[in-house]
Design a protein around this motif. Sequence first.
Motif, PDB file in Angstrom:
ATOM      1  N   GLU A  13       4.181   3.443  -0.873  1.00  0.00           N
ATOM      2  CA  GLU A  13       3.634   3.237   0.469  1.00  0.00           C
ATOM      3  C   GLU A  13       3.209   4.564   1.098  1.00  0.00           C
ATOM      4  OE1 GLU A  13       6.341   1.637  -0.618  1.00  0.00           O
ATOM      5  OE2 GLU A  13       5.716  -0.466  -0.466  1.00  0.00           O
ATOM      6  N   ALA A  14       4.065   5.569   0.995  1.00  0.00           N
ATOM      7  CA  ALA A  14       3.744   6.878   1.576  1.00  0.00           C
ATOM      8  C   ALA A  14       2.539   7.500   0.883  1.00  0.00           C
ATOM      9  CB  ALA A  14       4.957   7.807   1.494  1.00  0.00           C
ATOM     10  N   ALA A  16       0.102   5.832  -0.645  1.00  0.00           N
ATOM     11  CA  ALA A  16      -1.066   5.045  -0.248  1.00  0.00           C
ATOM     12  C   ALA A  16      -1.543   5.432   1.149  1.00  0.00           C
ATOM     13  CB  ALA A  16      -0.733   3.557  -0.304  1.00  0.00           C
ATOM     14  N   GLU A  17      -0.612   5.583   2.077  1.00  0.00           N
ATOM     15  CA  GLU A  17      -0.978   5.980   3.443  1.00  0.00           C
ATOM     16  C   GLU A  17      -1.621   7.362   3.455  1.00  0.00           C
ATOM     17  OE1 GLU A  17       2.346   5.681   6.136  1.00  0.00           O
ATOM     18  OE2 GLU A  17       2.749   3.610   5.505  1.00  0.00           O
ATOM     19  N   MET A  18      -1.050   8.289   2.679  1.00  0.00           N
ATOM     20  CA  MET A  18      -1.606   9.638   2.631  1.00  0.00           C
ATOM     21  C   MET A  18      -3.009   9.621   2.029  1.00  0.00           C
ATOM     22  SD  MET A  18      -0.082  13.130   0.968  1.00  0.00           S
ATOM     23  CE  MET A  18       1.058  13.403   2.332  1.00  0.00           C
ATOM     24  N   LEU A  20      -5.246   7.231   2.107  1.00  0.00           N
ATOM     25  CA  LEU A  20      -6.204   6.702   3.078  1.00  0.00           C
ATOM     26  C   LEU A  20      -6.485   7.721   4.175  1.00  0.00           C
ATOM     27  CD1 LEU A  20      -7.989   4.360   3.879  1.00  0.00           C
ATOM     28  CD2 LEU A  20      -6.021   3.357   5.102  1.00  0.00           C
ATOM     29  N   ASP A  21      -5.461   8.404   4.640  1.00  0.00           N
ATOM     30  CA  ASP A  21      -5.632   9.440   5.657  1.00  0.00           C
ATOM     31  C   ASP A  21      -6.549  10.550   5.138  1.00  0.00           C
ATOM     32  OD1 ASP A  21      -5.113  10.980   8.058  1.00  0.00           O
ATOM     33  OD2 ASP A  21      -3.690  12.164   6.877  1.00  0.00           O
ATOM     34  N   GLU A  38     -12.972   2.059   2.279  1.00  0.00           N
ATOM     35  CA  GLU A  38     -12.135   0.855   2.314  1.00  0.00           C
ATOM     36  C   GLU A  38     -12.114   0.156   0.952  1.00  0.00           C
ATOM     37  OE1 GLU A  38     -10.132   0.117   4.875  1.00  0.00           O
ATOM     38  OE2 GLU A  38     -10.958   1.870   5.902  1.00  0.00           O
ATOM     39  N   TRP A  41     -10.292   2.469  -1.760  1.00  0.00           N
ATOM     40  CA  TRP A  41      -8.866   2.570  -1.456  1.00  0.00           C
ATOM     41  C   TRP A  41      -8.182   1.254  -1.806  1.00  0.00           C
ATOM     42  CZ3 TRP A  41      -5.333  -0.004   1.523  1.00  0.00           C
ATOM     43  CH2 TRP A  41      -4.076   0.602   1.633  1.00  0.00           C
ATOM     44  N   TYR A  45      -5.649   2.369  -4.417  1.00  0.00           N
ATOM     45  CA  TYR A  45      -4.568   3.059  -3.717  1.00  0.00           C
ATOM     46  C   TYR A  45      -3.622   2.166  -2.932  1.00  0.00           C
ATOM     47  CZ  TYR A  45      -6.830   7.369  -4.984  1.00  0.00           C
ATOM     48  OH  TYR A  45      -7.363   8.389  -5.697  1.00  0.00           O
ATOM     49  N   ARG A  46      -3.812   0.867  -2.975  1.00  0.00           N
ATOM     50  CA  ARG A  46      -2.814  -0.002  -2.340  1.00  0.00           C
ATOM     51  C   ARG A  46      -1.471   0.265  -3.015  1.00  0.00           C
ATOM     52  NH1 ARG A  46      -3.236  -4.427  -4.167  1.00  0.00           N
ATOM     53  NH2 ARG A  46      -4.992  -4.167  -5.533  1.00  0.00           N
TER      54      ARG A  46
END
Length: 166
Positions: A13-14, A16-18, A20-21, A38, A41, A45-46
Amino acid sequence: MLSIVSAQPEDAEAIAEMALDIWRRHYYPDVLTQDEIEHFWNRMYRPEAIRSEMERGVVYERIVLDGEMVGFLAYHHHLEQMRMRLNKLYLLPQFHGRGYGASALAHVKAVAARLGAREIYLYVFRKNDRAVRAYLRAGFVIVRAEIAEGGDGFYYDDYVMCCTLD
């Protein structure tokens, strides 16, 4: 102090969030459109995609500076081909230009050599000039340009780059 540590499925999760950021801050608008960000990702990257790659043998590692994750990388060793694919290498934009990416590449080269790989290869978006320059500085060469179908009418427009290990 910079360190590179193994990532676990619970880190997906961390990561994936990074990703996308970083994509939103670094790729838009010069490398990719919002729609492309979108789409790619969601495809790559999900958290579920990251965990699935881990299960298939792709190694994920977190790049940590003074206890904080500032980036990540992923690679897969192809034993039968004596090659390693560098799947991902990302740093938060505020940490660019400090030598951390070069340190991460040196780490990947050391791992590849230890595993008996003769070369490392990667795909990088052709419009990602900063990354292309960083890979060239690290001894990679552009092997070819490649456009590949990415699903739903989107395309990857990449350079394939390679670095031969001594």
